[in-house]
Design a protein around this motif. Structure first.
Motif, PDB file in Angstrom:
ATOM      1  N   VAL A   1       0.850  -1.202   0.000  1.00 22.72           N
ATOM      2  CA  VAL A   1       0.000   0.000   0.000  1.00 22.72           C
ATOM      3  C   VAL A   1       0.882   1.248   0.000  1.00 22.72           C
ATOM      4  O   VAL A   1       0.647   2.188  -0.770  1.00 22.72           O
ATOM      5  CB  VAL A   1      -0.974  -0.009   1.202  1.00 22.72           C
ATOM      6  CG1 VAL A   1      -1.621   1.361   1.399  1.00 22.72           C
ATOM      7  CG2 VAL A   1      -2.048  -1.079   0.990  1.00 22.72           C
ATOM      8  N   VAL A   2       1.929   1.235   0.824  1.00 29.53           N
ATOM      9  CA  VAL A   2       2.835   2.390   0.885  1.00 29.53           C
ATOM     10  C   VAL A   2       3.500   2.593  -0.474  1.00 29.53           C
ATOM     11  O   VAL A   2       3.592   3.715  -0.982  1.00 29.53           O
ATOM     12  CB  VAL A   2       3.887   2.203   2.007  1.00 29.53           C
ATOM     13  CG1 VAL A   2       4.992   3.253   1.902  1.00 29.53           C
ATOM     14  CG2 VAL A   2       3.218   2.269   3.375  1.00 29.53           C
TER      15      VAL A   2
ATOM     16  N   ALA B   1      -3.773  -3.036  -4.515  1.00 26.28           N
ATOM     17  CA  ALA B   1      -2.480  -3.453  -3.951  1.00 26.28           C
ATOM     18  C   ALA B   1      -2.704  -4.473  -2.833  1.00 26.28           C
ATOM     19  O   ALA B   1      -2.004  -5.490  -2.750  1.00 26.28           O
ATOM     20  CB  ALA B   1      -1.730  -2.237  -3.417  1.00 26.28           C
ATOM     21  N   MET B   2      -3.708  -4.229  -1.986  1.00 26.93           N
ATOM     22  CA  MET B   2      -4.038  -5.184  -0.916  1.00 26.93           C
ATOM     23  C   MET B   2      -4.497  -6.501  -1.527  1.00 26.93           C
ATOM     24  O   MET B   2      -4.094  -7.588  -1.091  1.00 26.93           O
ATOM     25  CB  MET B   2      -5.154  -4.631  -0.026  1.00 26.93           C
ATOM     26  CG  MET B   2      -4.812  -3.363   0.720  1.00 26.93           C
ATOM     27  SD  MET B   2      -6.238  -2.733   1.662  1.00 26.93           S
ATOM     28  CE  MET B   2      -6.380  -3.986   2.941  1.00 26.93           C
ATOM     29  N   GLY B   3      -5.352  -6.392  -2.526  1.00 23.09           N
ATOM     30  CA  GLY B   3      -5.922  -7.583  -3.158  1.00 23.09           C
ATOM     31  C   GLY B   3      -4.866  -8.456  -3.798  1.00 23.09           C
ATOM     32  O   GLY B   3      -4.925  -9.689  -3.708  1.00 23.09           O
ATOM     33  N   LEU B   4      -3.879  -7.829  -4.446  1.00 26.25           N
ATOM     34  CA  LEU B   4      -2.815  -8.596  -5.115  1.00 26.25           C
ATOM     35  C   LEU B   4      -2.027  -9.429  -4.110  1.00 26.25           C
ATOM     36  O   LEU B   4      -1.720 -10.598  -4.363  1.00 26.25           O
ATOM     37  CB  LEU B   4      -1.888  -7.643  -5.874  1.00 26.25           C
ATOM     38  CG  LEU B   4      -2.432  -7.145  -7.228  1.00 26.25           C
ATOM     39  CD1 LEU B   4      -1.659  -5.921  -7.703  1.00 26.25           C
ATOM     40  CD2 LEU B   4      -2.394  -8.265  -8.270  1.00 26.25           C
ATOM     41  N   VAL B   5      -1.707  -8.829  -2.958  1.00 18.76           N
ATOM     42  CA  VAL B   5      -0.962  -9.574  -1.930  1.00 18.76           C
ATOM     43  C   VAL B   5      -1.820 -10.731  -1.415  1.00 18.76           C
ATOM     44  O   VAL B   5      -1.353 -11.874  -1.295  1.00 18.76           O
ATOM     45  CB  VAL B   5      -0.572  -8.647  -0.751  1.00 18.76           C
ATOM     46  CG1 VAL B   5       0.075  -9.449   0.373  1.00 18.76           C
ATOM     47  CG2 VAL B   5       0.355  -7.531  -1.228  1.00 18.76           C
ATOM     48  N   GLU B   6      -3.086 -10.450  -1.138  1.00 27.03           N
ATOM     49  CA  GLU B   6      -3.972 -11.472  -0.581  1.00 27.03           C
ATOM     50  C   GLU B   6      -4.218 -12.615  -1.554  1.00 27.03           C
ATOM     51  O   GLU B   6      -4.256 -13.787  -1.151  1.00 27.03           O
ATOM     52  CB  GLU B   6      -5.312 -10.824  -0.189  1.00 27.03           C
ATOM     53  CG  GLU B   6      -5.267 -10.067   1.121  1.00 27.03           C
ATOM     54  CD  GLU B   6      -5.188 -11.014   2.317  1.00 27.03           C
ATOM     55  OE1 GLU B   6      -4.055 -11.323   2.726  1.00 27.03           O
ATOM     56  OE2 GLU B   6      -6.244 -11.427   2.820  1.00 27.03           O
ATOM     57  N   LEU B   7      -4.376 -12.282  -2.833  1.00 27.99           N
ATOM     58  CA  LEU B   7      -4.684 -13.323  -3.819  1.00 27.99           C
ATOM     59  C   LEU B   7      -3.493 -14.272  -4.001  1.00 27.99           C
ATOM     60  O   LEU B   7      -3.675 -15.479  -4.157  1.00 27.99           O
ATOM     61  CB  LEU B   7      -5.073 -12.692  -5.164  1.00 27.99           C
ATOM     62  CG  LEU B   7      -5.596 -13.682  -6.220  1.00 27.99           C
ATOM     63  CD1 LEU B   7      -6.849 -14.403  -5.724  1.00 27.99           C
ATOM     64  CD2 LEU B   7      -5.890 -12.967  -7.540  1.00 27.99           C
ATOM     65  N   GLU B   8      -2.286 -13.701  -3.925  1.00 31.98           N
ATOM     66  CA  GLU B   8      -1.096 -14.509  -4.140  1.00 31.98           C
ATOM     67  C   GLU B   8      -0.980 -15.635  -3.104  1.00 31.98           C
ATOM     68  O   GLU B   8      -0.497 -16.711  -3.401  1.00 31.98           O
ATOM     69  CB  GLU B   8       0.132 -13.602  -4.082  1.00 31.98           C
ATOM     70  CG  GLU B   8       1.346 -14.200  -4.746  1.00 31.98           C
ATOM     71  CD  GLU B   8       2.484 -13.198  -4.782  1.00 31.98           C
ATOM     72  OE1 GLU B   8       2.440 -12.330  -5.671  1.00 31.98           O
ATOM     73  OE2 GLU B   8       3.359 -13.260  -3.898  1.00 31.98           O
TER      74      GLU B   8
END
Ligand SMILES: *Cc1c(COP(=O)(O)O)cnc(C)c1O
Length: 402
Positions: A18-19, A264-271
């Protein structure tokens, strides 16, 4: 001891991403949202995905795209969250509610009984993460007699030639039906990334486009994107190209696009969704399942069947033969021990908004019976085994033998 119901899973990886997005100079819909859309489409195995700021917006954008409006009917379960029905009402159409089966899911048999020439869409809800019986629903919409009843009132309705199946999969990202993931099963599927859902972007949603044969899903994708951004012919990213300032607005559209901060949050979570999140949720479900299945006072929810696997979203336990008072007392006793539980859901006909429209819970006896004894237990990635055992112990102490 304090056990919350479903806190979001925010770790350094998400914070760093996110940052980085904030520092990148692009915070609204842009490269990260487009990448998240691609990754979701690959994950589900569907043709295209549009990311939006909520599932509610996704339902409405999809209904509007199909041309649903005044005089139309949309069939949905009485046992769902208000968003499933309010999106229909926003379009000027009428929600036709049907009762559910013992697995909390839309009864195909009941759906068949309420199809009329005004029926445009069926919205099955994958309650708690378990996919609905899509084969039976497709059998209904493809039934020659029912196809004949269908009165197309827009170009895309003409093209489909039958009732649209729009899945409310707010709970069921990653669940499977006949080996297929949600998103690739129904004509269109809506996910929610709200803070309490399995995968969260704080607020967010997505529409999976999986229309049959002769539909150009890339074109439908483009139409939904435009519809989510004022009906404007160019999005902010396209307008940053030097000299490309001129735009048109083709219709007064909505404003419900996803930001790159959320993506950005979603990409980390989906991975890590399949490798970490779902396996831990399944372990928790199994631990609850083992503890309650041999106890006569409880009924455990179905979450794995011959052809379905849940996304393990809500552990919808039922206290056998409980009325609302018994169930509410258990919730209160748990709360006094610092354990948060919940009820999914109050059937729509019990809420003022729908009562005032003439819906009556007496017409949905199964929904009422399921609701009366339902108690949803805490499930989240960081919930440890000792905490799960504490929930089990306290609940067993809070429910008197029948
Ligand atoms: C959460 C939820 C929605 C709404 O999702 P939002 O992203 O908050 O709009 C819709 N349907 C069901 C069944 C839900 O649980």
């Amino acid at each position: 001891m304090k056990i919350p119901f479903s806190p979001p899973h925010i770790d350094d990886k998400i914070i760093d991403e996110v940052v980085e997005t904030l520092r990148s100079g692009w915070i609204t819909t842009g490269p990260r949202t487009k990448l998240f859309e691609q990754r979701l489409a690959e994950y589900c195995g569907c043709k295209r995905v549009v990311c939006l700021n909520s599932a509610t917006a996704g339902l409405e954008i999809a209904l509007r795209w199909f041309g649903v409006g005044t005089g139309d009917e949309v069939i949905l379960p009485a046992y769902t969250y208000t968003a499933t029905a309010s999106a229909v009402i926003h379009c000027g159409a009428r929600p036709v509610m049907v009762d559910v089966n013992d697995d909390f899911l839309l009864s195909a048999e009941n759906v068949r009984k309420v199809v009329t020439p005004r029926t445009k869409v069926i919205i099955p809800v994958d309650f708690a993460g378990l996919p609905c019986d899509y084969d039976s629903l497709y059998e209904i919409v493809n039934d020659p007699g029912i196809r004949e009843l269908f009165v197309p009132a827009s170009e895309v309705q003409e093209q489909l030639g039958r009732i649209l199946i729009l899945s409310d999969a707010a709970h069921s990202l990653g669940a499977t039906y006949n080996g297929m993931k949600t998103g690739a099963i129904a004509d269109m599927t809506v996910f929610s990334f709200h803070a309490v859902k399995n995968l969260t972007t704080a607020e967010g949603g997505a529409v999976c486009i999986n229309l049959p044969g002769d539909f150009d899903c890339d074109e439908v994708y483009r139409q939904l994107c435009v519809g989510s951004l004022h009906g404007q012919s160019k999005d902010a990213l396209a307008k940053t190209q030097a000299g490309a300032w001129r735009y048109d607005v083709t219709f007064p559209g909505y404003k419900c696009n996803m930001t790159d901060i959320a993506a950005a949050m979603g990409l980390v979570e989906l991975e890590r969704y399949d490798s970490l999140i779902l396996p831990r949720r399944k372990e928790i479900f199994d631990r609850y399942g083992r503890a309650f299945e041999k106890d006569q006072r409880f009924l455990i929810p179905e979450y794995e069947t011959e052809n379905k696997r849940s996304s393990y979203h809500v552990f919808a336990l039922r206290i056998k033969d409980a009325d609302e008072i018994t169930r509410d007392r258990a919730i209160q006793m748990m709360a006094e021990k610092g354990i948060a539980t919940n009820v999914h859901f109050i059937p729509l006909p019990m809420l003022s908004a729908y009562r005032n429209l003439g819906y009556n819970i007496e017409d949905f006896p199964n929904a009422y019976r399921l609701f009366s004894g339902e108690i949803s237990l805490p499930v989240y990635f960081t919930l440890g085994d000792e905490q799960v055992d504490a929930v089990i112990r306290e609940l067993k102490n809070s429910v008197i033998a029948p």
